[in-house]
Design a protein around this motif. Structure first.
Motif, short mmCIF file in Angstrom:
data_model
loop_
_atom_site.label_atom_id
_atom_site.label_comp_id
_atom_site.label_asym_id
_atom_site.label_seq_id
_atom_site.Cartn_x
_atom_site.Cartn_y
_atom_site.Cartn_z
N CYS A 81 -9.49 -25.74 -80.21
CA CYS A 81 -8.89 -27.02 -80.61
C CYS A 81 -7.76 -27.42 -79.67
CB CYS A 81 -8.36 -26.91 -82.04
SG CYS A 81 -7.51 -28.40 -82.59
N THR A 82 -7.78 -28.70 -79.26
CA THR A 82 -6.73 -29.24 -78.39
C THR A 82 -5.75 -30.12 -79.17
OG1 THR A 82 -8.11 -31.13 -77.85
CG2 THR A 82 -8.24 -29.21 -76.37
N CYS B 283 -6.48 -32.99 -80.59
CA CYS B 283 -6.70 -34.40 -80.21
C CYS B 283 -6.61 -35.35 -81.42
CB CYS B 283 -8.07 -34.55 -79.54
SG CYS B 283 -9.47 -34.30 -80.65
N GLY B 284 -6.89 -34.85 -82.60
CA GLY B 284 -6.75 -35.68 -83.80
C GLY B 284 -7.99 -36.47 -84.19
N CYS C 55 -10.80 -35.48 -85.53
CA CYS C 55 -11.30 -35.09 -86.86
C CYS C 55 -10.39 -35.63 -87.96
CB CYS C 55 -11.43 -33.57 -86.95
SG CYS C 55 -9.90 -32.67 -86.67
N CYS D 53 -16.06 -33.72 -82.84
CA CYS D 53 -15.06 -32.87 -82.17
C CYS D 53 -15.48 -32.65 -80.71
CB CYS D 53 -14.93 -31.53 -82.88
SG CYS D 53 -13.84 -30.39 -81.99
#
Ligand code: SF4
Ligand code: SF4
Length: 70
Positions: free
Chosen positions: A10-11, A13-14, A16, A52
């Motif tokens: 997970c980065t 990024c938002g 989701c 994602c």
């Protein structure tokens, strides 16, 4: 069952968080690994998993719901 997020992929990024119509990730902050605030609200439609960009989300569909798909 709630989504499982791979914290190593997970980065933050938002995507989701923004896409979840059930607000399962309510209160999560951009740039951070999302928090599964309301796991029971998950409708298992897999939108977050599909969108994602890092393939960091796994959805475990409950058996009764799997049977309904058939
Ligand atoms: S969409 Fe994927 S990479 Fe982005 S915040 Fe959600 S889990 Fe992390
Ligand atoms: S599967 Fe759907 S309801 Fe469940 S967390 Fe992902 S986007 Fe939200």
């Amino acid at each position: 069952m709630p989504p499982i997020i791979d914290e190593n992929k997970c980065t933050g990024c938002g995507v989701c968080v923004d896409i979840c119509a059930e607000d399962v990730f309510f209160g999560s902050k951009k740039g951070m690994v999302p928090v599964v605030t309301y796991p029971d609200f998950c409708a298992h439609f897999n939108c977050c998993q599909h969108d994602c960009p890092e393939d960091a989300i796994k959805i475990r569909v409950p058996l009764p719901q799997m049977l309904l798909y058939k």
